[in-house]
Enzyme design. Structure first.
Site, PDB file in Angstrom:
ATOM      1  N   ASP A   1       2.363 -16.628   3.369  1.00  0.00           N
ATOM      2  CA  ASP A   1       2.685 -15.431   4.137  1.00  0.00           C
ATOM      3  C   ASP A   1       3.198 -14.304   3.241  1.00  0.00           C
ATOM      4  O   ASP A   1       2.954 -13.128   3.513  1.00  0.00           O
ATOM      5  CB  ASP A   1       3.736 -15.757   5.207  1.00  0.00           C
ATOM      6  CG  ASP A   1       3.180 -16.570   6.352  1.00  0.00           C
ATOM      7  OD1 ASP A   1       1.950 -16.581   6.529  1.00  0.00           O
ATOM      8  OD2 ASP A   1       3.973 -17.194   7.077  1.00  0.00           O
TER       9      ASP A   1
ATOM     10  N   CYS B   1      -0.625 -26.666  10.846  1.00  0.00           N
ATOM     11  CA  CYS B   1      -0.666 -25.449  11.655  1.00  0.00           C
ATOM     12  C   CYS B   1      -1.267 -25.683  13.034  1.00  0.00           C
ATOM     13  O   CYS B   1      -1.243 -24.796  13.880  1.00  0.00           O
ATOM     14  CB  CYS B   1      -1.440 -24.358  10.913  1.00  0.00           C
ATOM     15  SG  CYS B   1      -0.497 -23.664   9.535  1.00  0.00           S
TER      16      CYS B   1
ATOM     17  N   HIS C   1      18.586 -25.988   5.081  1.00  0.00           N
ATOM     18  CA  HIS C   1      19.343 -26.584   6.185  1.00  0.00           C
ATOM     19  C   HIS C   1      18.592 -27.810   6.674  1.00  0.00           C
ATOM     20  O   HIS C   1      17.349 -27.816   6.711  1.00  0.00           O
ATOM     21  CB  HIS C   1      19.509 -25.581   7.333  1.00  0.00           C
ATOM     22  CG  HIS C   1      20.361 -26.088   8.454  1.00  0.00           C
ATOM     23  ND1 HIS C   1      21.693 -26.377   8.295  1.00  0.00           N
ATOM     24  CD2 HIS C   1      20.068 -26.371   9.753  1.00  0.00           C
ATOM     25  CE1 HIS C   1      22.194 -26.804   9.443  1.00  0.00           C
ATOM     26  NE2 HIS C   1      21.225 -26.822  10.335  1.00  0.00           N
ATOM     27  N   SER C   2      19.329 -28.850   7.052  1.00  0.00           N
ATOM     28  CA  SER C   2      18.710 -30.088   7.515  1.00  0.00           C
ATOM     29  C   SER C   2      19.369 -30.571   8.792  1.00  0.00           C
ATOM     30  O   SER C   2      20.578 -30.359   9.006  1.00  0.00           O
ATOM     31  CB  SER C   2      18.824 -31.168   6.431  1.00  0.00           C
ATOM     32  OG  SER C   2      20.190 -31.416   6.116  1.00  0.00           O
TER      33      SER C   2
ATOM     34  N   THR D   1       2.655  -6.229  15.390  1.00  0.00           N
ATOM     35  CA  THR D   1       1.223  -6.458  15.167  1.00  0.00           C
ATOM     36  C   THR D   1       0.894  -7.885  14.718  1.00  0.00           C
ATOM     37  O   THR D   1      -0.154  -8.115  14.132  1.00  0.00           O
ATOM     38  CB  THR D   1       0.680  -5.467  14.115  1.00  0.00           C
ATOM     39  OG1 THR D   1       1.457  -5.588  12.909  1.00  0.00           O
ATOM     40  CG2 THR D   1       0.743  -4.045  14.625  1.00  0.00           C
ATOM     41  N   SER D   2       1.784  -8.828  14.989  1.00  0.00           N
ATOM     42  CA  SER D   2       1.514 -10.233  14.634  1.00  0.00           C
ATOM     43  C   SER D   2       1.186 -10.391  13.152  1.00  0.00           C
ATOM     44  O   SER D   2       0.315 -11.171  12.779  1.00  0.00           O
ATOM     45  CB  SER D   2       0.361 -10.787  15.485  1.00  0.00           C
ATOM     46  OG  SER D   2       0.645 -10.677  16.857  1.00  0.00           O
ATOM     47  N   ASP D   3       1.898  -9.657  12.315  1.00  0.00           N
ATOM     48  CA  ASP D   3       1.664  -9.780  10.874  1.00  0.00           C
ATOM     49  C   ASP D   3       2.252 -11.078  10.344  1.00  0.00           C
ATOM     50  O   ASP D   3       2.946 -11.808  11.065  1.00  0.00           O
ATOM     51  CB  ASP D   3       2.247  -8.579  10.133  1.00  0.00           C
ATOM     52  CG  ASP D   3       1.170  -7.651   9.603  1.00  0.00           C
ATOM     53  OD1 ASP D   3       0.313  -8.129   8.841  1.00  0.00           O
ATOM     54  OD2 ASP D   3       1.171  -6.462   9.961  1.00  0.00           O
TER      55      ASP D   3
ATOM     56  N   ASP E   1       8.108 -20.706   7.771  1.00  0.00           N
ATOM     57  CA  ASP E   1       7.008 -21.505   8.298  1.00  0.00           C
ATOM     58  C   ASP E   1       7.339 -22.985   8.104  1.00  0.00           C
ATOM     59  O   ASP E   1       7.790 -23.378   7.031  1.00  0.00           O
ATOM     60  CB  ASP E   1       5.697 -21.167   7.586  1.00  0.00           C
ATOM     61  CG  ASP E   1       4.498 -21.286   8.519  1.00  0.00           C
ATOM     62  OD1 ASP E   1       4.420 -22.302   9.236  1.00  0.00           O
ATOM     63  OD2 ASP E   1       3.654 -20.385   8.517  1.00  0.00           O
TER      64      ASP E   1
END
Length: 354
Positions: free
Chosen positions: A98, A24, A147-148, A55-57, A75
């Protein structure tokens, strides 16, 4: 140092040497992200969209009917460790967090894979995917596709989908003044990962890093049923200060934090020795203007408060009379380091550190 995994017989490949960042800590700095998203189209016209980008949740939530809402998130990041199986486990655990942070239960995942195929043999890439699949299996869900691409740096993560009752959606915008802040995991993942890259992390430190980053935040799906739980987010790339500030901004409140949150074993000594990540510095530059620190706070303590947490813990804002119940629950679920780290208060959207 290579961890023991089901793929320990693979020829060693230093995955972290193929990427400019890891975990991260790869996230865009908060200020940069805000600038990029400025002026994006409003989502208010979609009546079934319960949670969007406003709200950046931690994830989007779409109401399906009176009893079900879809939780959707994605992510992915570059390697934080060299062992491919461990890298896959960490990335998958982080992605599923998340869904749990919104109070949801995962139902399936899709893999996101970008690999430098000229540098990594198929067996190493397969081990990364197997690590991620093992975490999804532990969560009771399939990796149902993905997917790659052939990319310059190794990238792995998930699209994660889950379900939650519309009345039990947890967001970062509903904290209340007086709420106690509970953190479920100890801090210091960024410091440990930086020490690892500098080859200054011992076996105990590596074990602490892996144990924390591969622990599923599955307790989150139980929190929506507790009346005193008002808001939840997970602590990841922006550090404890940054994600607490998101709670403040979403809820229109201030927060008071202690300067000594729980730390993973060995982290304090490494931080005192000056080990930190570049992301920690970027985080402070992005939101430091909205944080009030005591004048005598040591730099290493500030670094730990901004330390990016790969697959970090949940930050729970709850009524004081529910705090003991919540702490007992999360500790029973295996989060032994869970602790009260602060309190929400009326006031401007800022964080004060005592």
């Amino acid at each position: 140092m290579t961890a023991i995994s089901p793929n320990a017989t693979l020829e060693p490949v230093r995955l972290t040497s193929l990427a400019h960042g890891g975990g991260c800590g790869c996230k865009l700095a908060p200020a940069v992200l805000q600038d990029i998203l400025k002026g994006m189209p409003a989502t208010a016209a979609f009546s079934n969209l319960m949670v969007g980008t406003d709200t950046s949740d931690d994830a989007a939530v779409w109401r399906l009917n009176d009893t079900q809402a879809l939780v959707a998130t994605t992510d992915f990041f570059m390697p934080v460790v060299d062992d491919p199986f461990d890298f896959g486990r960490i990335a998958a655990t982080n992605a599923l967090s998340d869904v749990y942070a919104m109070g949801g239960a995962p139902m399936l995942a899709l893999a996101i894979v970008g690999m430098p195929i000229d540098k990594l043999p198929p067996a190493v890439i397969r081990a990364i995917l197997e690590g991620g699949a093992s975490v999804c299996a532990a969560a009771g869900i399939p990796v149902a596709g993905g997917h790659s691409i052939d990319s310059v740096e190794p990238i792995y993560g998930l699209v994660a989908l889950g379900l939650v009752h519309p009345d039990r959606v947890l967001t970062n915008r509903t904290a209340k003044a007086g709420d106690v802040l509970i953190l479920t995991k100890a801090l210091g993942v960024g410091v440990l990962s930086a020490a690892f890259k500098q080859e200054r992390l011992d076996d105990a430190g590596y074990a602490a890093l892996i144990a924390s980053t591969t622990q599923l935040n599955a307790v989150g799906r139980e929190l929506g049923a507790i009346e005193g739980v008002h808001a939840v987010t997970d602590v990841t790339g922006f550090g404890l200060l940054g994600h607490t500030l998101e709670l403040c901004r979403g809820s229109g409140l201030s927060a008071d934090l202690g300067a000594d949150p729980p730390l993973l074993a060995g982290v304090e000594a490494l931080a005192r020795a000056g080990i930190r990540t570049g992301a920690s510095t970027r985080n402070w530059a992005s939101y430091g203007a909205d944080v009030r620190l005591p004048p005598d706070l040591a730099d290493w303590r500030r670094d730990l408060l901004t330390d990016p947490q790969t697959s970090g813990g949940l930050l729970i804002a709850a009524a004081p009379d529910a705090a003991d119940t919540i702490l007992a629950l999360v500790r029973e679920r295996g989060f032994g380091a869970a602790a009260t780290v602060g309190r929400m208060a009326a006031g401007p959207a800022e964080v004060r550190v005592a």
